[in-house]
Design a protein around this motif. Structure first.
Motif, short mmCIF file in Angstrom:
data_model
loop_
_atom_site.label_atom_id
_atom_site.label_comp_id
_atom_site.label_asym_id
_atom_site.label_seq_id
_atom_site.Cartn_x
_atom_site.Cartn_y
_atom_site.Cartn_z
N ALA A 113 5.18 7.18 -2.28
CA ALA A 113 5.53 5.77 -2.19
C ALA A 113 6.72 5.61 -1.25
O ALA A 113 7.56 6.51 -1.14
N ALA A 114 6.79 4.46 -0.59
CA ALA A 114 7.86 4.19 0.36
C ALA A 114 8.37 2.77 0.16
O ALA A 114 7.59 1.81 0.13
N VAL A 160 10.54 5.69 16.72
CA VAL A 160 10.57 6.23 15.37
C VAL A 160 9.82 5.30 14.43
O VAL A 160 9.98 4.08 14.45
N LEU A 161 9.00 5.88 13.57
CA LEU A 161 8.27 5.09 12.60
C LEU A 161 9.24 4.44 11.62
O LEU A 161 10.29 5.01 11.30
N PRO A 162 8.92 3.26 11.09
CA PRO A 162 9.81 2.64 10.11
C PRO A 162 9.72 3.33 8.76
O PRO A 162 8.80 4.11 8.49
N TYR A 182 7.10 5.28 6.37
CA TYR A 182 5.80 4.61 6.26
C TYR A 182 4.71 5.57 6.75
O TYR A 182 4.01 5.30 7.73
N ALA A 183 4.52 6.66 6.06
CA ALA A 183 3.59 7.68 6.54
C ALA A 183 3.22 8.61 5.39
O ALA A 183 3.83 8.58 4.32
N GLU A 184 2.22 9.45 5.64
CA GLU A 184 1.81 10.41 4.62
C GLU A 184 2.79 11.58 4.51
O GLU A 184 2.87 12.21 3.45
N THR A 214 2.38 2.05 -1.26
CA THR A 214 1.81 3.23 -1.90
C THR A 214 0.98 4.00 -0.89
O THR A 214 0.25 3.41 -0.09
N VAL A 215 1.09 5.32 -0.93
CA VAL A 215 0.47 6.16 0.11
C VAL A 215 -0.64 6.98 -0.52
O VAL A 215 -0.43 7.60 -1.57
#
Length: 355
Positions: free
Chosen positions: A53-54, A82-84, A119-121, A354-355
């Motif tokens: 989760a993020a 860069v990803l947030p 915000y990624a796996e 949720t990831v």
């Protein structure tokens, strides 16, 4: 080692690609696109986490808009876009060669303050910013812990006033929290109350005022209907104002502070410029105005905050004095909807992917 009996999901190994949310260009929520990208390489002092989760935070929105670029250290050796994502919960997938033995181990369940990329796996985080989850939290709740508690602990309880005094020194201290139903606000109200402070808060509707009181505020004010400056003055003023508004609030904040009081600026939702400041208030009462962002601080500073959180704050979760208030959850692919929810300013508490 960081251990917990709660599982955050199965650990995927030997993967080279992942799903992640990209900012395709500066703009509105629609520029957030979830697509395949390479799994980040773990540097020698980092821990790679399989994200469960993020949390979604205001700096993510500002980064998406192009007005809050990540600090240079967050992009060194990586894609400059860069990803947030600044906070996550998940499972340790790999550990860098320079991480001290026993600090973390594979399959540990953790929470972390990321420099970006949440915000990624998968995300890589300096090991000092990786903590065991507070006791009793679900994976979703755990994913919404770090950004708020790092920010609030540093601004309320680490910093000093002009006399070298911290807010936790002595008794009878009071604070004013602006934006009391935001993610930061809900954390600040609870933690300040748990630390024995008198807590005042502001919010923009009667229902949000009630939420502030539910979080633990002694008194809350609807800033659209009452003059909160006069109200706080009548109640004896405060030792600290936590302000994410700035703008014309700064001059008002100066008027509600006690001798040796402090304004902690953490946002500029009301604009970055404060006009016609009357510094006589500051001079007469030995006031301090401080500003900070957590993301750009050195890793060792954030590691120190992490250690203090585990020592002073995590036990408050075990004692039932702190809770994570989750407003809503969205799937990773729906990050744009999560940002729409945040920008609508109707949320109460944290928004989580949720990831």
């Amino acid at each position: 080692a960081l251990r917990s009996t709660r599982r955050f999901g199965k650990l995927a190994r030997n993967v080279s690609t992942m799903r992640a949310v990209h900012i395709t260009e500066p703009g509105g929520p629609a520029v957030l696109v979830c697509k395949d990208t390479a799994v980040p390489e773990c540097k020698e002092d980092e821990v790679r986490i399989k994200v469960g989760a993020a949390g979604v935070n205001r700096p993510d929105v500002l980064q998406r808009m192009g007005v809050y670029p990540p600090p240079p250290k967050a992009v060194t050796g990586r894609d400059p876009n860069v990803l947030p994502g600044l906070e996550v919960s998940g499972t340790v997938a790999s550990v860098g060669s320079a991480v001290p033995a026993g600090a973390v181990q594979l399959d540990d369940q953790v929470v972390a303050l990321a420099d970006g990329g949440g915000y990624a796996e998968y995300v890589c985080v300096p090991y000092g910013q990786v903590l065991k989850p507070p006791p009793g939290l679900s994976p979703v709740e755990a994913g919404a812990v770090c950004e708020g508690y790092f920010t609030v602990w540093h601004n309320l309880f680490q910093q000093c006033n002009v006399f070298g005094q911290r807010l936790r020194d002595g008794e009878g201290k009071a604070v004013l929290i602006h934006g009391g139903t935001s993610g930061i606000g809900s954390v600040a109200i609870q933690l300040a109350k748990a630390m024995g402070l008198t807590v005042f808060a502001t919010a923009g509707s009667d229902s949000k005022v009630q939420h502030c009181c539910d979080f633990g505020a002694d008194t809350a004010f609807n800033y659209k209907q009452v003059d909160w400056v006069k109200e706080v003055q009548a109640l004896g003023k405060v030792d600290l104002v936590l302000d994410m508004v700035c703008g014309d609030y700064v001059n008002k904040n100066l008027q509600v502070l006690r001798r040796g009081g402090r304004i902690a600026l953490i946002g500029t939702l009301g604009g970055p410029v404060a006009e016609k400041l009357d510094f006589r208030y500051a001079m007469r009462s030995w006031l301090t105005i401080s500003g900070s962002t957590i993301r750009a601080r050195p890793a060792e500073d954030k590691a120190q905050i992490a250690r203090e959180l585990e020592e002073h704050v995590w036990p408050l979760f075990a004692a039932g004095k702190l809770k994570v208030h989750v407003d809503s959850t969205f799937a990773l692919a729906d990050a744009c909807k999560a940002h729409e929810r945040m920008e609508g300013s109707d949320h109460v508490g944290k928004i989580v992917l949720t990831v």
